[in-house]
Design an enzyme around this catalytic site. Sequence first.
Site, PDB file in Angstrom:
ATOM      1  N   HIS A 167       4.045   4.612  11.554  1.00  0.00           N
ATOM      2  CA  HIS A 167       2.996   3.668  11.136  1.00  0.00           C
ATOM      3  C   HIS A 167       2.456   2.835  12.299  1.00  0.00           C
ATOM      4  O   HIS A 167       1.485   2.108  12.128  1.00  0.00           O
ATOM      5  CB  HIS A 167       3.535   2.738  10.040  1.00  0.00           C
ATOM      6  CG  HIS A 167       3.715   3.438   8.732  1.00  0.00           C
ATOM      7  ND1 HIS A 167       2.825   3.350   7.701  1.00  0.00           N
ATOM      8  CD2 HIS A 167       4.679   4.299   8.302  1.00  0.00           C
ATOM      9  CE1 HIS A 167       3.232   4.089   6.679  1.00  0.00           C
ATOM     10  NE2 HIS A 167       4.363   4.681   7.025  1.00  0.00           N
ATOM     11  N   VAL A 190      -5.747  -4.459   6.702  1.00  0.00           N
ATOM     12  CA  VAL A 190      -6.544  -5.611   6.277  1.00  0.00           C
ATOM     13  C   VAL A 190      -8.033  -5.291   6.447  1.00  0.00           C
ATOM     14  O   VAL A 190      -8.857  -5.597   5.574  1.00  0.00           O
ATOM     15  CB  VAL A 190      -6.148  -6.878   7.072  1.00  0.00           C
ATOM     16  CG1 VAL A 190      -7.099  -8.022   6.784  1.00  0.00           C
ATOM     17  CG2 VAL A 190      -4.717  -7.294   6.725  1.00  0.00           C
ATOM     18  N   ALA A 191      -8.381  -4.628   7.537  1.00  0.00           N
ATOM     19  CA  ALA A 191      -9.785  -4.286   7.798  1.00  0.00           C
ATOM     20  C   ALA A 191     -10.346  -3.440   6.654  1.00  0.00           C
ATOM     21  O   ALA A 191     -11.475  -3.655   6.186  1.00  0.00           O
ATOM     22  CB  ALA A 191      -9.886  -3.523   9.120  1.00  0.00           C
ATOM     23  N   TYR A 246      17.683  -4.005  13.361  1.00  0.00           N
ATOM     24  CA  TYR A 246      16.318  -4.344  12.956  1.00  0.00           C
ATOM     25  C   TYR A 246      15.685  -5.398  13.874  1.00  0.00           C
ATOM     26  O   TYR A 246      14.711  -5.129  14.579  1.00  0.00           O
ATOM     27  CB  TYR A 246      16.279  -4.793  11.483  1.00  0.00           C
ATOM     28  CG  TYR A 246      14.874  -5.157  11.061  1.00  0.00           C
ATOM     29  CD1 TYR A 246      13.886  -4.167  10.977  1.00  0.00           C
ATOM     30  CD2 TYR A 246      14.520  -6.466  10.796  1.00  0.00           C
ATOM     31  CE1 TYR A 246      12.579  -4.492  10.641  1.00  0.00           C
ATOM     32  CE2 TYR A 246      13.210  -6.795  10.456  1.00  0.00           C
ATOM     33  CZ  TYR A 246      12.251  -5.812  10.378  1.00  0.00           C
ATOM     34  OH  TYR A 246      10.967  -6.141  10.064  1.00  0.00           O
ATOM     35  N   ARG A 289       9.355 -12.028  11.240  1.00  0.00           N
ATOM     36  CA  ARG A 289      10.398 -11.961  12.275  1.00  0.00           C
ATOM     37  C   ARG A 289      10.669 -13.340  12.890  1.00  0.00           C
ATOM     38  O   ARG A 289      10.686 -13.492  14.121  1.00  0.00           O
ATOM     39  CB  ARG A 289       9.999 -10.953  13.354  1.00  0.00           C
ATOM     40  CG  ARG A 289       9.729  -9.597  12.724  1.00  0.00           C
ATOM     41  CD  ARG A 289       9.110  -8.602  13.639  1.00  0.00           C
ATOM     42  NE  ARG A 289       8.575  -7.514  12.828  1.00  0.00           N
ATOM     43  CZ  ARG A 289       7.810  -6.536  13.251  1.00  0.00           C
ATOM     44  NH1 ARG A 289       7.484  -6.474  14.521  1.00  0.00           N
ATOM     45  NH2 ARG A 289       7.377  -5.605  12.427  1.00  0.00           N
ATOM     46  N   TYR A 346       3.858  43.916  29.534  1.00  0.00           N
ATOM     47  CA  TYR A 346       4.873  43.765  30.590  1.00  0.00           C
ATOM     48  C   TYR A 346       5.455  42.345  30.627  1.00  0.00           C
ATOM     49  O   TYR A 346       6.562  42.098  30.172  1.00  0.00           O
ATOM     50  CB  TYR A 346       4.264  44.160  31.947  1.00  0.00           C
ATOM     51  CG  TYR A 346       5.273  44.090  33.063  1.00  0.00           C
ATOM     52  CD1 TYR A 346       6.295  45.037  33.147  1.00  0.00           C
ATOM     53  CD2 TYR A 346       5.219  43.078  34.011  1.00  0.00           C
ATOM     54  CE1 TYR A 346       7.257  44.959  34.154  1.00  0.00           C
ATOM     55  CE2 TYR A 346       6.178  42.997  35.020  1.00  0.00           C
ATOM     56  CZ  TYR A 346       7.185  43.940  35.079  1.00  0.00           C
ATOM     57  OH  TYR A 346       8.141  43.862  36.068  1.00  0.00           O
ATOM     58  N   ASP A 374      -2.845  -2.086  17.385  1.00  0.00           N
ATOM     59  CA  ASP A 374      -2.445  -1.990  15.983  1.00  0.00           C
ATOM     60  C   ASP A 374      -2.479  -0.525  15.559  1.00  0.00           C
ATOM     61  O   ASP A 374      -3.472   0.167  15.816  1.00  0.00           O
ATOM     62  CB  ASP A 374      -3.445  -2.794  15.123  1.00  0.00           C
ATOM     63  CG  ASP A 374      -2.794  -3.403  13.896  1.00  0.00           C
ATOM     64  OD1 ASP A 374      -1.752  -2.888  13.474  1.00  0.00           O
ATOM     65  OD2 ASP A 374      -3.334  -4.394  13.368  1.00  0.00           O
ATOM     66  N   GLY A 411       0.815  -1.208   0.000  1.00  0.00           N
ATOM     67  CA  GLY A 411       0.000   0.000   0.000  1.00  0.00           C
ATOM     68  C   GLY A 411       0.848   1.256   0.000  1.00  0.00           C
ATOM     69  O   GLY A 411       0.555   2.219  -0.698  1.00  0.00           O
ATOM     70  N   ASP A 439       8.454   5.710   9.609  1.00  0.00           N
ATOM     71  CA  ASP A 439       8.365   4.682  10.630  1.00  0.00           C
ATOM     72  C   ASP A 439       9.474   4.607  11.677  1.00  0.00           C
ATOM     73  O   ASP A 439      10.465   5.301  11.629  1.00  0.00           O
ATOM     74  CB  ASP A 439       8.135   3.325   9.974  1.00  0.00           C
ATOM     75  CG  ASP A 439       7.001   2.580  10.674  1.00  0.00           C
ATOM     76  OD1 ASP A 439       6.465   3.118  11.651  1.00  0.00           O
ATOM     77  OD2 ASP A 439       6.662   1.461  10.256  1.00  0.00           O
TER      78      ASP A 439
HETATM   79  C1  GDG Z   1       2.040  -1.750   9.920  1.00  0.00           C
HETATM   80  C2  GDG Z   1       1.273  -1.446  11.207  1.00  0.00           C
HETATM   81  C3  GDG Z   1      -0.405  -0.211   9.833  1.00  0.00           C
HETATM   82  C4  GDG Z   1      -1.263  -9.672   4.695  1.00  0.00           C
HETATM   83  N1  GDG Z   1      -1.296 -10.968   4.399  1.00  0.00           N
HETATM   84  C5  GDG Z   1      -1.006 -11.079   3.100  1.00  0.00           C
HETATM   85  C6  GDG Z   1      -0.825  -9.809   2.576  1.00  0.00           C
HETATM   86  N2  GDG Z   1      -0.978  -8.957   3.585  1.00  0.00           N
HETATM   87  C7  GDG Z   1      -0.889  -7.493   3.458  1.00  0.00           C
HETATM   88  C8  GDG Z   1      -2.254  -6.894   3.664  1.00  0.00           C
HETATM   89  C9  GDG Z   1      -1.917  -5.513   4.184  1.00  0.00           C
HETATM   90  C10 GDG Z   1      -0.558  -5.703   4.859  1.00  0.00           C
HETATM   91  O1  GDG Z   1      -0.064  -6.965   4.453  1.00  0.00           O
HETATM   92  C11 GDG Z   1      -0.699  -5.750   6.359  1.00  0.00           C
HETATM   93  O2  GDG Z   1      -0.947  -4.465   6.821  1.00  0.00           O
HETATM   94  P1  GDG Z   1      -1.521  -4.133   8.263  1.00  0.00           P
HETATM   95  O3  GDG Z   1      -1.872  -2.710   8.321  1.00  0.00           O
HETATM   96  O4  GDG Z   1      -2.701  -4.997   8.507  1.00  0.00           O
HETATM   97  O5  GDG Z   1      -0.387  -4.543   9.304  1.00  0.00           O
HETATM   98  P2  GDG Z   1       1.225  -4.408   9.477  1.00  0.00           P
HETATM   99  O6  GDG Z   1       1.948  -5.257   8.523  1.00  0.00           O
HETATM  100  O7  GDG Z   1       1.486  -4.708  10.896  1.00  0.00           O
HETATM  101  O8  GDG Z   1       1.573  -2.880   9.170  1.00  0.00           O
HETATM  102  C12 GDG Z   1      -0.203  -1.298  10.891  1.00  0.00           C
HETATM  103  C13 GDG Z   1       0.495  -0.432   8.635  1.00  0.00           C
HETATM  104  O9  GDG Z   1       1.851  -0.598   9.032  1.00  0.00           O
HETATM  105  C14 GDG Z   1       0.416   0.743   7.660  1.00  0.00           C
HETATM  106  O10 GDG Z   1       0.754   1.931   8.266  1.00  0.00           O
HETATM  107  O11 GDG Z   1      -1.744  -0.259   9.406  1.00  0.00           O
HETATM  108  O12 GDG Z   1      -0.918  -0.958  12.052  1.00  0.00           O
HETATM  109  O13 GDG Z   1       1.469  -2.450  12.184  1.00  0.00           O
HETATM  110  O14 GDG Z   1      -1.786  -4.597   3.133  1.00  0.00           O
HETATM  111  O15 GDG Z   1      -2.932  -6.898   2.437  1.00  0.00           O
HETATM  112  N3  GDG Z   1      -0.560  -9.580   1.286  1.00  0.00           N
HETATM  113  C15 GDG Z   1      -0.462 -10.651   0.472  1.00  0.00           C
HETATM  114  N4  GDG Z   1      -0.613 -11.911   0.926  1.00  0.00           N
HETATM  115  C16 GDG Z   1      -0.887 -12.173   2.214  1.00  0.00           C
HETATM  116  O16 GDG Z   1      -1.005 -13.343   2.606  1.00  0.00           O
HETATM  117  N5  GDG Z   1      -0.232 -10.457  -0.832  1.00  0.00           N
END
Ligand code: GDG
Length: 730
Positions: free
Chosen positions: A166, A378-379, A88, A312, A500, A373, A30, A142
């Site tokens: 993030h 994902v939501a 890291y 990780r 003053y 989070d 993204g 980040d």
């Molecule tokens: C950090 C912050 C914040 C997941 N499984 C698969 C897959 N994904 C992709 C999802 C989503 C991304 O990974 C996960 O993003 P999240 O936001 O849910 O979580 P974090 O990785 O922890 O990201 C978080 C984010 O940064 C952005 O600022 O929202 O809070 O922790 O895009 O689609 N993608 C594929 N296969 C999978 O099995 N292709």
Amino acid sequence: MSRIIIISNRLPITIKKNKNGLVFEQSAGGLATGMSTLQEKNERLWIGWPGIANEQLNNGDKDSLQTKMTAMGYYPVFLSQSQVEDYYNGFCNKTIWSLFHCFTQYTEYENQLWDSYRRVNQIFCQTVLEIIKPDDIIWIHDYHLILLPYLLRKRIPGLTIGFFLHIPFPPVEIFRLLPWRNEMLEGVMGADLIGFHTYDYVRNFLDSVLRLRGYENRLGFINYQNRIIKVDSFPMGIDFDRFYNTSEQYKTKKEIKKIRDKVKNYKVIISVDRLDYTKGILERLKAFATFLEDNPEYWEKVIMILVAVPSRTTVTQYKKLKQQIDEKIGYINGQYGTLGWSPIWYLYRSLPFPELTALYYISDIALITPLKDGMNLVAKEYIATKKDSLGILILSEMAGAASEMGESLIVNPNNRTQISWTLKYALNMDEQEQQKRILSLQKRLKNYDVKKWADDFKENLIKIKDEQKNLAAKYLSPKNRLKIIKDYQQSFHRLFLIDYDGTLVPYHYKFKQAAPSTDVLGTIQLLCQDAKNRVVIVSGREKNILEKWFKDVPVDLIAEHGAWLKKGSDNWKTIEPLKKEWKEQIRPILELYTNRTPGSFIQEKEYSLVWHYIKTEPAFGRTRALELMDSLTYLTSNLDLEVNHGGRVIEIKAAGINKGITAYQWISEKKWDFIMAIGDDWTDEETFAHLPAWAYSIKVGSGMSQSKYNIHSSIEVRSFLKELAKKSSF
Ligand code: GDG
């Protein structure tokens, strides 16, 4: 047009080495989409680690890598294996990640890891300095690079730097556990714009800045080392169109059909995360077990597809968690499964995009329950794929996304009973209701997608930089000083309106009952020696004090922010008969807050009541002050009163009195040919507002103001006034 330089720990490209040489793998996350939109308007360069350690590269590899990557708009930062390990896997993940997500029990505080973190931030700084130009716009991403804004600022003071976190920013009680908390705060405050996903994190950060470094903010603006920094929330969006249209793509369609054939008539609950303890996977499994236990009628009717992406994997906590999740899934499937049905389908890998989005598309419920989070994309992605299918999002209140996604079913990730009955509720939700919620969520996600997010951040960064420049341009330069002196010498009727506290004496004198020093009185005396000068001290202090302090100098006085005025040897008077009966109604509430807030006190002036909290623990005082402001707004709504909050005081006074209105008595008195007003806070803005356009207004300090000029300190004020007075021709 300035270039945009994105800096993040990892580049959106990974380099691998096989027997044929270096292989490039592009990742379409993204963030990469958001950043690509910036490229449409500005040339863009992305700096980061390419995912391969130095030890695997010889000099020839490095050169060819650099050339190839530069052509693609990337610039590599080279790190050794041990740096990646300590910085890291070490400091980033064992210290910052756990602490910022409030997992203090997992947080390690090792000097060696911190040293490595500092060192790698310096390496990033050196690499960035190799290629940036002073007018580039820098956007740092980040928690891996928190020190970088400061390091760059030190080398190029005028640089435009934005920083976005993030992950969550924790409450100050947690953040202060970090032995290197001050370095971290100062590191990030090297930026001009600091962004977070939610307002909660903004507030936590501002609290830490106040309580640990002593800097106040005003609506998210901090005056820091003669620079204004803006702190704000920018909730990150997703590439909405990509997810919305995925179900029409050939590959996704194929996957949808394949999965539908497999899941038959089961109701599908999807769960997708990186395998991380912050994501609450284990707690989610326990809640699902509770649901199965409480609702046997759903056995053989519901499945949970649990996708856990390896993450990780070398860190002990993660290895342990993987084992616990494996065991829990085994237990649930063993306990509730039947010959033809396993309640949990477990995939421990990353899925290709079409498969992932097909799963989003076909599933009836997304159960996303992180313990903490930053946002959770994902939501958002789940809802976006629902172009012509339905579904319900059950979302943890601990995800940043929850503050924007109120139409989802919000749960506490630790409350298994609540999650269990929410699942049941969702399974029974009618289609119309689902549709209504989806459409409303989608509208918001489409409006503020990742492109909008990136643009919004960039625009705010440019704006704050412009504001800084305007402010810098307003600093009273030697050239402007000369111009003012010349005007002074050529004028015959001069008016000085001088505040003053904070102007003639430093701000902290406000809290002492200290009389003006001989230097202050000497300066005023010097000005008053010239008969062409009329000097008015315009203060919030009580009239008797002012009269006592200035009895030996021929000045006029304005006291209590304009409630009282005194011209020459006349008696004190008010502009109009002022009311004070209201004080009886307001005093009890101030007394209540004084009792509840140790260190605070009430000051009673003739026409106003002031609640001071300067001696209170800063963040606590501010919280109480905000509560008090709330109560006062309500209480004073039908009284003709004005309530002002600023400089750790709340002042309540009859409406329609301010320094400006009273100062106007002098301004309008005759045809002046030289007027100068000097002040340091919001009460003086009223004086500035009443001046004719040609008059000189000077604000002390670097805050924003409608004044013509800014000046650094009260020392500078006195020296400039003396300089003017000495230019008098008698
Ligand atoms: C950090 C912050 C914040 C997941 N499984 C698969 C897959 N994904 C992709 C999802 C989503 C991304 O990974 C996960 O993003 P999240 O936001 O849910 O979580 P974090 O990785 O922890 O990201 C978080 C984010 O940064 C952005 O600022 O929202 O809070 O922790 O895009 O689609 N993608 C594929 N296969 C999978 O099995 N292709």
